[in-house]
Design a protein around this motif. Structure first.
Motif, PDB file in Angstrom:
ATOM      1  N   LYS A 276      74.250  91.408  31.963  1.00 24.24           N
ATOM      2  CA  LYS A 276      72.838  91.575  32.333  1.00 24.24           C
ATOM      3  C   LYS A 276      71.925  91.517  31.109  1.00 24.24           C
ATOM      4  CE  LYS A 276      73.388  95.620  34.386  1.00 24.24           C
ATOM      5  NZ  LYS A 276      74.840  95.762  34.166  1.00 24.24           N
TER       6      LYS A 276
ATOM      7  N   GLN B  21      77.906  96.055  37.406  1.00 24.40           N
ATOM      8  CA  GLN B  21      78.425  97.091  36.526  1.00 24.40           C
ATOM      9  C   GLN B  21      78.210  96.721  35.068  1.00 24.40           C
ATOM     10  OE1 GLN B  21      82.687  96.161  37.742  1.00 24.40           O
ATOM     11  NE2 GLN B  21      83.020  97.190  35.802  1.00 24.40           N
ATOM     12  N   SER B  22      78.301  97.730  34.248  1.00 24.46           N
ATOM     13  CA  SER B  22      78.159  97.562  32.817  1.00 24.46           C
ATOM     14  C   SER B  22      79.156  96.517  32.296  1.00 24.46           C
ATOM     15  CB  SER B  22      78.437  98.936  32.203  1.00 24.46           C
ATOM     16  OG  SER B  22      78.407  98.867  30.835  1.00 24.46           O
TER      17      SER B  22
ATOM     18  N   ARG C 297      82.969  98.272  24.270  1.00 20.56           N
ATOM     19  CA  ARG C 297      83.357  97.112  25.056  1.00 20.56           C
ATOM     20  C   ARG C 297      83.856  95.970  24.189  1.00 20.56           C
ATOM     21  NH1 ARG C 297      79.357  97.071  28.868  1.00 20.56           N
ATOM     22  NH2 ARG C 297      77.972  96.307  27.275  1.00 20.56           N
TER      23      ARG C 297
ATOM     24  N   LEU D  96      83.113  90.440  27.717  1.00 22.77           N
ATOM     25  CA  LEU D  96      82.600  90.389  29.074  1.00 22.77           C
ATOM     26  C   LEU D  96      83.584  90.974  30.080  1.00 22.77           C
ATOM     27  CD1 LEU D  96      79.982  89.075  30.149  1.00 22.77           C
ATOM     28  CD2 LEU D  96      81.274  86.961  30.376  1.00 22.77           C
TER      29      LEU D  96
ATOM     30  N   ALA E 244      79.975  79.751  28.352  1.00 26.91           N
ATOM     31  CA  ALA E 244      79.408  79.477  29.673  1.00 26.91           C
ATOM     32  C   ALA E 244      78.796  80.760  30.217  1.00 26.91           C
ATOM     33  CB  ALA E 244      80.513  78.987  30.601  1.00 26.91           C
TER      34      ALA E 244
ATOM     35  N   PHE F 176      75.011  76.545  29.928  1.00 20.12           N
ATOM     36  CA  PHE F 176      73.739  76.949  29.336  1.00 20.12           C
ATOM     37  C   PHE F 176      72.808  75.733  29.141  1.00 20.12           C
ATOM     38  CE2 PHE F 176      76.266  80.700  27.948  1.00 20.12           C
ATOM     39  CZ  PHE F 176      75.450  81.686  28.489  1.00 20.12           C
TER      40      PHE F 176
ATOM     41  N   PHE G 179      79.086  82.612  23.175  1.00 19.41           N
ATOM     42  CA  PHE G 179      79.050  82.431  24.630  1.00 19.41           C
ATOM     43  C   PHE G 179      79.268  80.949  24.941  1.00 19.41           C
ATOM     44  CE2 PHE G 179      75.640  86.028  25.221  1.00 19.41           C
ATOM     45  CZ  PHE G 179      76.476  86.907  24.565  1.00 19.41           C
TER      46      PHE G 179
END
Ligand code: ADP
Length: 451
Positions: free
Chosen positions: A120, A115-116, A43, A46, A90, A70, A88
Motif C-alpha cells: 500500500k 494487510q500490512s 518485514r 512483500l 512488477a 510498471f 520492484f
C-alpha cells in the motif's frame, strides 16, 4: 535531496519508549502504532497473497483496469527508474488494481484495505510523487500518518523512490520540526501527523490547503485508535478543495474505520485484498494438566527431554511470569530470549533478529506478539497461560494467531497448552469447540506419544 537528508536525521529519535505505565503483573498490552511500526521494520519484502482482490465501485462512469507492469502506468521516466532502483520488478497484487486508479485522470478517490506488507505505502507514495508539479513551489500533496515514526517510514520510502527526481521537495510535519511563524512552506509534499499538520496548515497558515491536489490518510485503523487524531484529520479535510483526490488506507476493515472513510472519501472506489487465513490444520494440539507454575515449568522440561525441538515460542500473560520463566530456563542451560511490552521498538527488532538467526532457541513473550512473526523454524508453541480477553473468556482469535500457520508456512507444528485451573481448562475447551479441532490430553510422564 539535501532537504530529505536533513529531516531524516530526526528519525533516530523516534524509537525511544517515552513512558511505560504497565506494571509487571498486569497483562502486557499491545499498542497498534508500535506493532505496525515493528512489522514494517522487520518485514523482509512483500507479503504475497493467492487470494483475489475485491473491488467495489461507486463511480460507474470510469473504467477500472489493472496493470501487470510498471511501464503500463506511463510514469515519468525518472520515477520509473526510482521504482526499479528499489528492486520492484512488477506491481504487487494490490498495486495492480490500485495504481491505475490512483494515477487516473481525472483523479479517482480510493479506499484500500489490505494487510500490512502488501504494498500500500509504495502505491500511494508513487501516486503522490507522480502528481507533483515541481514548477510550482507550494505544497500540493499531504499525507497523514498516526505517529512520528510511521510518518518517517513513509517519508523514507518517498525519498528512495524520488532518488532520480531531486526537484521534488518533501517536508515532515512532525514533532521536532519547526518552521518560523510567518514562513510560507515551499515544499511540494508534506508528510506528518495530524496535530502538526493542523497547526501549520490551519492555525498558522504556512501553506494553502485550498491548493492541495492529493490527500492521503494512511494507517486509518491506527489513526482512529489514537485520541483526538480522527477529529484533527476531519478538520484538515474540511479545508481541502472539492477537487482534491482522496486516498484512504487501512490494514483492517472494521465499521469504525469505514465510517471514518465515508467522511473523508466521497465517491470512492473501494478495493480490498483478503488476508490468507491462518489454520490449525497441520497442528497437533495438546494440553497438559499442572498444579502450579513450577509444574508448568517441569512440563516444558519434560517435553524438551523427549522430543527434538527446532525453535519454540512460549506465551505468558504477564511480564512477571515471562521474566521468572526466562530466568529459570536460562539457569537450566537453555538459550532464551524475552520479548515484552517494556522494550523499545529497536530492542524488539534486535530480539527478533537474533531469534530468527537461531541464536536463541526459545522465545518467551507476552501479548506483544501474536501475529506478525513468521519464523519457519518454530516447531513448538507453548501457551504457558491461555489467551483470554478482558472478561477472562477464551480469546480464540489470539489463539489462532499464536498457533496457526498460513499457507506459506504450512508445515506441521506442535502446540501445547499448560492448564493449571478450572478456568484455564474452560478456556481450553471453549477454544477446542470454537475451532472444532481436538486438543488432546498429554500425559507428561509419557510424552513420547507426541512424536
Ligand atoms: P504496506 O504499506 O501494505 O504495509 P509496503 O508498501 O510497505 O506495504 O510494502 C511492503 C514491502 O514490500 C516493503 O519492503 C516494500 O519495499 C516492498 N514492496 C512494495 N511493493 C513492491 C513491489 N511491487 N515489488 C517488490 N517489493 C515491493
Amino acid at each position: 535531496a539535501e532537504e530529505l537528508e536533513i529531516t531524516n536525521k530526526v528519525a533516530g529519535l523516534g524509537l525511544k519508549k517515552p513512558h511505560d505505565q504497565t506494571s509487571d503483573d498486569t497483562p502486557d498490552t499491545v499498542n497498534p502504532a508500535e506493532t505496525s511500526l515493528l512489522m514494517k521494520i522487520i518485514r523482509q519484502g512483500l507479503v504475497e497473497s493467492k487470494l483475489d482482490i475485491e473491488v467495489q465501485r461507486k463511480d460507474p462512469n470510469s473504467p477500472l483496469y489493472s496493470v501487470k507492469t510498471f511501464e503500463a502506468l506511463h510514469l515519468k521516466p525518472n520515477l520509473l527508474k526510482g521504482v526499479y532502483a528499489m528492486g520492484f520488478n512488477a506491481p504487487s497484487k494490490i498495486q495492480e488494481t490500485a495504481l491505475p486508479t490512483l494515477l487516473a485522470d481525472p483523479p479517482q478517490n480510493m479506499i484500500a484495505q489490505s494487510q500490512s506488507g502488501t504494498g500500500k505505502t509504495a502505491a500511494f507514495v508513487l501516486a503522490m510523487l507522480s502528481r507533483v508539479d515541481s514548477s510550482k513551489n507550494y505544497p500540493q500533496v499531504l499525507c497523514l500518518s498516526p505517529t512520528y515514526e510511521l510518518a518517517i517510514q513513509t517519508g523514507e520510502v518517498a525519498a528512495k523512490m524520488a532518488k532520480f527526481c531531486p526537484e521534488i521537495k518533501l517536508k515532515y510535519a512532525v514533532r521536532g520540526e519547526e518552521v518560523p511563524r510567518g514562513t510560507k512552506i515551499t515544499d511540494h509534499i508534506i508528510i506528518g501527523t495530524p496535530g502538526k499538520m493542523l497547526d501549520w496548515g490551519v492555525k498558522f497558515g504556512m501553506f494553502d490547503l485550498s491548493k492541495i491536489k492529493v490527500f492521503v490518510l494512511d494507517e486509518a485503523d491506527v489513526m482512529i485508535d489514537r485520541q483526538g487524531h480522527q477529529d484533527q484529520c476531519i478538520r484538515i479535510h474540511k479545508c481541502l478543495p472539492q477537487t482534491c483526490q482522496m486516498m484512504f488506507f487501512s490494514a483492517t476493515y472494521g465499521s469504525a474505520v469505514m465510517e471514518f472513510a465515508e467522511i473523508i472519501v466521497p465517491n470512492p472506489i473501494i478495493i480490498r485484498l483478503l488476508r490468507e487465513e491462518e489454520s490449525l490444520d497441520n497442528i497437533k494440539q495438546y494440553y497438559v494438566k499442572c498444579q502450579s507454575p513450577e509444574e508448568k515449568y517441569r512440563a516444558i522440561c519434560n517435553i524438551y527431554g523427549v522430543i527434538t525441538i527446532g525453535q519454540a515460542i512460549i506465551f505468558c500473560h504477564t511480564r512477571k511470569t515471562a521474566s521468572w520463566l526466562s530466568e529459570k530456563m536460562s539457569k537450566d542451560g537453555h538459550s532464551v530470549a524475552v520479548l515484552s511490552g517494556e522494550l523499545t521498538v529497536e530492542q524488539r527488532i534486535a530480539v527478533l533478529d537474533r531469534f530468527r538467526a537461531g541464536l536463541e532457541k526459545v522465545l518467551i513473550t507476552t501479548n506483544v506478539l501474536s501475529r506478525g512473526i513468521d519464523v519457519e523454524q518454530v516447531t513448538l508453541v507453548v501457551n504457558f497461560d491461555m489467551p483470554m480477553d478482558m472478561d477472562k473468556k477464551a480469546d480464540c482469535e489470539t489463539y489462532l494467531h499464536r498457533i496457526g500457520r498460513t499457507g506459506r508456512f504450512g508445515k506441521a507444528g506442535l502446540a501445547i497448552n499448560l492448564i493449571d485451573s478450572p478456568q484455564a481448562m474452560q478456556i481450553c475447551s471453549d477454544i477446542e469447540a470454537h475451532f472444532g479441532k481436538k486438543i488432546r490430553l498429554l500425559d507428561i510422564e509419557d510424552a513420547e506419544e507426541i512424536e
